[in-house]
Design a protein around this motif. Sequence first.
Motif, PDB file in Angstrom:
ATOM      1  N   GLY A 175      -2.163   7.187  -7.496  1.00 36.81           N
ATOM      2  CA  GLY A 175      -0.967   7.232  -6.606  1.00 36.81           C
ATOM      3  C   GLY A 175      -0.644   5.958  -5.777  1.00 36.81           C
ATOM      4  O   GLY A 175      -1.545   5.013  -5.919  1.00 36.81           O
ATOM      5  N   ASN A 176       0.354   5.627  -5.283  1.00 34.40           N
ATOM      6  CA  ASN A 176       0.573   4.459  -4.521  1.00 34.40           C
ATOM      7  C   ASN A 176       0.150   4.511  -2.997  1.00 34.40           C
ATOM      8  O   ASN A 176       0.429   5.569  -2.489  1.00 34.40           O
ATOM      9  CB  ASN A 176       2.273   4.118  -4.683  1.00 34.40           C
ATOM     10  N   VAL A 177      -0.327   3.430  -2.592  1.00 33.48           N
ATOM     11  CA  VAL A 177      -0.736   3.424  -1.178  1.00 33.48           C
ATOM     12  C   VAL A 177       0.230   2.021  -0.451  1.00 33.48           C
ATOM     13  O   VAL A 177      -0.049   1.172  -0.953  1.00 33.48           O
ATOM     14  CB  VAL A 177      -2.348   3.394  -0.803  1.00 33.48           C
ATOM     15  N   GLU A 178       0.992   2.486   0.481  1.00 34.88           N
ATOM     16  CA  GLU A 178       1.762   1.490   1.165  1.00 34.88           C
ATOM     17  C   GLU A 178       1.330   1.242   2.685  1.00 34.88           C
ATOM     18  O   GLU A 178       1.466   1.995   3.279  1.00 34.88           O
ATOM     19  CB  GLU A 178       3.196   1.613   1.127  1.00 34.88           C
ATOM     20  N   ILE A 179       0.624   0.154   2.761  1.00 30.59           N
ATOM     21  CA  ILE A 179       0.153  -0.223   4.130  1.00 30.59           C
ATOM     22  C   ILE A 179       1.225  -1.391   4.622  1.00 30.59           C
ATOM     23  O   ILE A 179       1.674  -2.207   4.320  1.00 30.59           O
ATOM     24  CB  ILE A 179      -1.051  -1.202   3.980  1.00 30.59           C
ATOM     25  N   THR A 180       1.685  -0.704   5.916  1.00 33.28           N
ATOM     26  CA  THR A 180       2.783  -1.677   6.689  1.00 33.28           C
ATOM     27  C   THR A 180       2.114  -2.197   8.002  1.00 33.28           C
ATOM     28  O   THR A 180       1.334  -1.637   8.654  1.00 33.28           O
ATOM     29  CB  THR A 180       3.776  -0.592   6.876  1.00 33.28           C
ATOM     30  N   ASN A 181       2.130  -3.744   7.970  1.00 33.79           N
ATOM     31  CA  ASN A 181       2.181  -4.245   9.457  1.00 33.79           C
ATOM     32  C   ASN A 181       3.378  -4.132  10.001  1.00 33.79           C
ATOM     33  O   ASN A 181       4.446  -4.916   9.921  1.00 33.79           O
ATOM     34  CB  ASN A 181       1.880  -5.740   9.128  1.00 33.79           C
TER      35      ASN A 181
END
Length: 549
Positions: A330-336
């Motif tokens: 699956g996709n993991v999106e890390i946001t600053n």
Amino acid sequence: MCLTSSSLELIACVALQKPIHCLMAGLLFLSVRNLKLEHEQEKNKILSEALETLATEHHELEQSLVKGSPPLSIISEEQFYDAVSDSESEKSLSGFETTAAYSLEDSMDSKDTITSSVSEEKVCGSGESLSNGIKKHRTSLPSPMFSRNDFSIWSILRKCIGMELSKITMPVIFNEPLSFLQRLTEYMEHTYLIHKASSLSSTTERMQCVAAFAVSAVASQWERTGKPFNPLLGETYELIRDDLGFRLLSEQVSHHPPISAFYAEGLNNDFVFHGSIYPKLKFWGKSVEAEPKGTMTLELLEHSEAYTWTNPTCCVHNIIVGKLWIEQYGNVEITNHKTGEKCVLSFKPCGLFGKELHKVEGYIQDKSKKKLCALYGKWTECLYSVDPATFEAYKKNDKKSAEEKKSSKQEPDEMPLPDSESVYVIPGSILLWKITPRPPNSAQMYNFTSFAMALNELDKEMESVIPKTDCRLRPDIRAMENGEIDLASEEKKRLEEKQRTARKNRSKSEEDWKTRWFHQGPNPYTGTQDWLYSGNYWDRNYFNLPDIY
């Protein structure tokens, strides 16, 4: 025109003929449909019996090969339920995300090795300190893992066909001696990556470390096919690691649905890491899929930055026959949330030939979606960063990889063997994270890492400080850790019945359960519903705690 009585009778018969034909056609259709339904039911019954026979024969054959002895009978078909009210339709099967599991681990390779490890634990003890004053943690469990080779999971999981998976829970033999709250704490094994991120001046370099931390957080799951104990409502866990520079608190804030909340902070006030996990389970026949609902939030206090992400989906394969194996995808999106930078990582599904097994790759992008760097590696081993153009040139030349990627949605029956050259290091790459090797006795200790081995240790000094809800004090987990399987099973049933009774009593008095250390509220960065730390736990002022054990 004059109509005779015989003419009227003829007209009446003709008028009635059409509805009679319709009625006969309807009855014929229902008869055919019922026959088809009975045929399908009989076919499903035959297939189910055939699958059960196959699973049983496969299991008994494995027993014969492993033990060199005649096959043993499978466990009883008794159902085991979690401690919730009888009226509820869902029972918790928390897994870290894990999931329920049975494993066909190899039998103990060396009894002498295990004995020496256990003896060493008794000699060293958990209270011994190193020269720098930091506590020395244990390197083994009091007792080695109980062999699961005498048991078949099919007699339990076949009850899941056509049912809500969470209605079925595993006997204690399929557990590992940790609560899910402790398993959750394994996110913190590579805390040094957070400390490193705090020390860096570049936002991109900080994102690289945060991405490596997010990948490393699931690394301990590899080959951990034992199911952690479901936390009781109100159960807590704390962990202070001076050597790793953090302290953590977690609480089971809901039992239906099962939700675990945690809050960790750096001992030097450099970070805060918090979140909640609500595993959603799906049974696909040959596999169990656990989707970890919940947001992870990491705050780097020195930089006033907050990062959020969700974890990948975990899947346990070969539930019915074969050796269990785990993959993350699956996709993991890390946001600053301060800079707008994002890191989008793809946890690759295995693929038909195993080329993509464990692979992770993606990019760090600025707020205009310009690629700043590429990341690649394996969640079981390591993570590297490299220039995006270099990475894309490498991918373009790897034609074989592109061809095999087309088969990525197919599910292999057996765990593919990893490549002999596990991760090809692209020239110019920078190593961000590498997994710590597991201890030599890991296979006999539920495949625990060194970090996991110390999670349930308890000394007298600690026992006098922690609250009575801490899962180190759970008698069923403690019994299993000590190798007392029958006692662990009895205590598990007792605790579940106690929790069920307490829930019924609350419903009679219309009293709502109140969490102690966490409260519901919006995540300050995403706005989604979350569980937030209420404070004051470390004041050690514990009063009016529930009697859950």
